[in-house]
Design an enzyme around this catalytic site. Structure first.
Site, PDB file in Angstrom:
ATOM      1  N   ASN A  87       0.867  -1.185   0.000  1.00  0.00           N
ATOM      2  CA  ASN A  87       0.000   0.000   0.000  1.00  0.00           C
ATOM      3  C   ASN A  87       0.897   1.226   0.000  1.00  0.00           C
ATOM      4  O   ASN A  87       1.522   1.534   1.017  1.00  0.00           O
ATOM      5  CB  ASN A  87      -0.878  -0.035   1.268  1.00  0.00           C
ATOM      6  CG  ASN A  87      -1.668   1.247   1.456  1.00  0.00           C
ATOM      7  OD1 ASN A  87      -1.810   2.053   0.542  1.00  0.00           O
ATOM      8  ND2 ASN A  87      -2.193   1.428   2.663  1.00  0.00           N
ATOM      9  N   LYS A 114       0.011   4.259  -0.239  1.00  0.00           N
ATOM     10  CA  LYS A 114      -0.645   5.444   0.351  1.00  0.00           C
ATOM     11  C   LYS A 114      -0.433   6.666  -0.564  1.00  0.00           C
ATOM     12  O   LYS A 114      -0.404   6.516  -1.769  1.00  0.00           O
ATOM     13  CB  LYS A 114      -0.121   5.697   1.758  1.00  0.00           C
ATOM     14  CG  LYS A 114      -0.112   4.436   2.619  1.00  0.00           C
ATOM     15  CD  LYS A 114       0.133   4.751   4.059  1.00  0.00           C
ATOM     16  CE  LYS A 114       0.305   3.463   4.838  1.00  0.00           C
ATOM     17  NZ  LYS A 114       0.250   3.664   6.270  1.00  0.00           N
ATOM     18  N   HIS A 130      -9.316   0.884   5.121  1.00  0.00           N
ATOM     19  CA  HIS A 130      -8.038   1.106   5.808  1.00  0.00           C
ATOM     20  C   HIS A 130      -8.272   2.098   6.947  1.00  0.00           C
ATOM     21  O   HIS A 130      -9.086   3.007   6.841  1.00  0.00           O
ATOM     22  CB  HIS A 130      -7.014   1.658   4.812  1.00  0.00           C
ATOM     23  CG  HIS A 130      -5.623   1.705   5.360  1.00  0.00           C
ATOM     24  ND1 HIS A 130      -5.203   2.677   6.244  1.00  0.00           N
ATOM     25  CD2 HIS A 130      -4.556   0.884   5.167  1.00  0.00           C
ATOM     26  CE1 HIS A 130      -3.938   2.439   6.559  1.00  0.00           C
ATOM     27  NE2 HIS A 130      -3.523   1.366   5.917  1.00  0.00           N
ATOM     28  N   GLU A 159      -6.723   4.553   7.906  1.00  0.00           N
ATOM     29  CA  GLU A 159      -6.546   5.971   7.543  1.00  0.00           C
ATOM     30  C   GLU A 159      -7.780   6.512   6.831  1.00  0.00           C
ATOM     31  O   GLU A 159      -8.112   7.693   6.952  1.00  0.00           O
ATOM     32  CB  GLU A 159      -5.262   6.136   6.711  1.00  0.00           C
ATOM     33  CG  GLU A 159      -4.030   5.942   7.597  1.00  0.00           C
ATOM     34  CD  GLU A 159      -2.790   5.440   6.892  1.00  0.00           C
ATOM     35  OE1 GLU A 159      -2.723   5.478   5.658  1.00  0.00           O
ATOM     36  OE2 GLU A 159      -1.867   4.978   7.614  1.00  0.00           O
ATOM     37  N   GLU A 193      -4.987  -5.023  10.769  1.00  0.00           N
ATOM     38  CA  GLU A 193      -3.993  -3.968  10.930  1.00  0.00           C
ATOM     39  C   GLU A 193      -4.259  -3.206  12.226  1.00  0.00           C
ATOM     40  O   GLU A 193      -5.088  -2.282  12.239  1.00  0.00           O
ATOM     41  CB  GLU A 193      -4.069  -2.992   9.753  1.00  0.00           C
ATOM     42  CG  GLU A 193      -3.764  -3.627   8.423  1.00  0.00           C
ATOM     43  CD  GLU A 193      -3.193  -2.613   7.456  1.00  0.00           C
ATOM     44  OE1 GLU A 193      -2.116  -2.879   6.923  1.00  0.00           O
ATOM     45  OE2 GLU A 193      -3.799  -1.548   7.272  1.00  0.00           O
ATOM     46  N   GLY A 209       2.899   2.095  10.610  1.00  0.00           N
ATOM     47  CA  GLY A 209       3.879   3.158  10.428  1.00  0.00           C
ATOM     48  C   GLY A 209       4.633   3.541  11.691  1.00  0.00           C
ATOM     49  O   GLY A 209       5.302   4.579  11.725  1.00  0.00           O
ATOM     50  N   SER A 249       3.830  -2.330  10.235  1.00  0.00           N
ATOM     51  CA  SER A 249       5.289  -2.330  10.437  1.00  0.00           C
ATOM     52  C   SER A 249       5.942  -3.656  10.055  1.00  0.00           C
ATOM     53  O   SER A 249       6.912  -4.080  10.701  1.00  0.00           O
ATOM     54  CB  SER A 249       5.619  -1.936  11.882  1.00  0.00           C
ATOM     55  OG  SER A 249       5.159  -0.616  12.138  1.00  0.00           O
TER      56      SER A 249
HETATM   57  C1  PEP Z   1      -0.455   0.077   6.002  1.00  0.00           C
HETATM   58  O1  PEP Z   1      -0.500   1.237   5.681  1.00  0.00           O
HETATM   59  O2  PEP Z   1      -1.378  -0.654   5.658  1.00  0.00           O
HETATM   60  C2  PEP Z   1       0.685  -0.381   6.779  1.00  0.00           C
HETATM   61  C3  PEP Z   1       0.628  -1.572   7.306  1.00  0.00           C
HETATM   62  O3  PEP Z   1       1.752   0.476   6.909  1.00  0.00           O
HETATM   63  P1  PEP Z   1       3.216   0.132   7.504  1.00  0.00           P
HETATM   64  O4  PEP Z   1       3.651  -1.161   6.887  1.00  0.00           O
HETATM   65  O5  PEP Z   1       4.062   1.282   7.069  1.00  0.00           O
HETATM   66  O6  PEP Z   1       3.063   0.021   8.975  1.00  0.00           O
END
Ligand code: PEP
Length: 246
Positions: free
Chosen positions: A8, A10, A91, A93, A161, A167, A206
């Site tokens: 992803n 973003k 997601h 976000e 998630e 992040g 992460s």
């Molecule tokens: C994500 O945005 O779905 C995500 C898991 O980000 P990151 O791997 O950067 O934590």
């Protein structure tokens, strides 16, 4: 089932970032796992042209309607036209920045499926919810609300998630990941029957080349949804290779 490594991007990437997809394409003629890149919508068509046969592309969101007066939104049909075969929905976000609810995610999931896209439906608790001991209730409730009735489990992907792990460099313990993934499998089987054995359950938050193998060894983890570490081909390849060896 084929495992899935999903990236992803973003709100990251202009034309220069297509070189990362070209590098992945050069590395994977074919792959023992499915590989997905979800770039920003502005790059989707070019990413699809660059990706080659082993790499699928997807959107990061879509509108529930197929067309109409929705300034700034993107219909699932438009994603498909730009070469996408998947779309990330719900997601955290999107839920936080755009007020998306489980009900919003559910209608988008129906629309994506009707368009022939595979939805990657995201669920996950906040840190406050985990601290309050509510994680499993939150996941149960988000799954119940975000997925429509009557699904064939093979048609969808679900990503766990934890919001606090996205992040941040923080990752739940292995027991915490397994607890949620085992719960998700049981909930999906109870609702959708045997076909839910085919639902890919991704962990996201992460994931890096250095921790991927241990996460992929956990039960009911069928791949990863990766943010930051999907932006560079070398990093993402480390995760893809770990999944292929799991
Ligand atoms: C994500 O945005 O779905 C995500 C898991 O980000 P990151 O791997 O950067 O934590």
């Amino acid at each position: 089932m084929r495992k899935l490594a999903a990236g992803n991007w973003k709100m990251n990437g202009t034309a220069a970032a297509l070189a990362e997809i070209a590098a992945l394409n050069a590395r994977y003629d074919s792959a023992p796992v499915d590989i997905l890149i979800c770039p920003p919508a502005t790059l989707l068509s070019r990413a699809s042209d660059t990706a080659g046969p082993a790499i699928a592309t997807g959107g990061q969101d879509c509108h529930a309607a197929h067309s109409g007066a929705h300034t700034g939104d993107i219909a699932p049909d438009m994603l498909k036209d730009a070469g996408a075969s998947y779309v990330i929905l719900g997601h955290s976000e999107r839920r936080t920045d755009h007020g998306e609810t489980d009900a919003t995610v559910r209608v988008k999931t129906v629309s994506a499926l009707n368009t022939g896209l595979t939805p990657v439906v995201c669920v996950g608790e906040t840190e406050a919810e985990r601290d309050a001991g509510q994680t499993l209730d939150v996941i149960r409730s988000q799954l119940a609300g975000s997925l429509p009735d009557g699904l064939d489990g093979a048609q969808i992907v679900v990503a766990y998630e934890p919001v606090w792990a996205i992040g941040t460099g923080r990752v739940p313990t292995h027991d915490q990941i397994e607890e949620v993934h085992n719960l998700m499998r049981a909930e999906l089987v109870a609702r959708f029957g045997d076909s839910a054995a085919e639902t890919r359950l991704l962990y996201g938050g992460s994931v890096k080349p250095g921790n991927a193998a241990e996460i992929f060894a956990l039960s009911n983890v069928d791949g990863a949804l990766v943010g930051g570490a999907s932006l560079k081909a070398d990093d993402f390849a480390g995760i893809i290779d770990a999944l292929a060896q799991a």
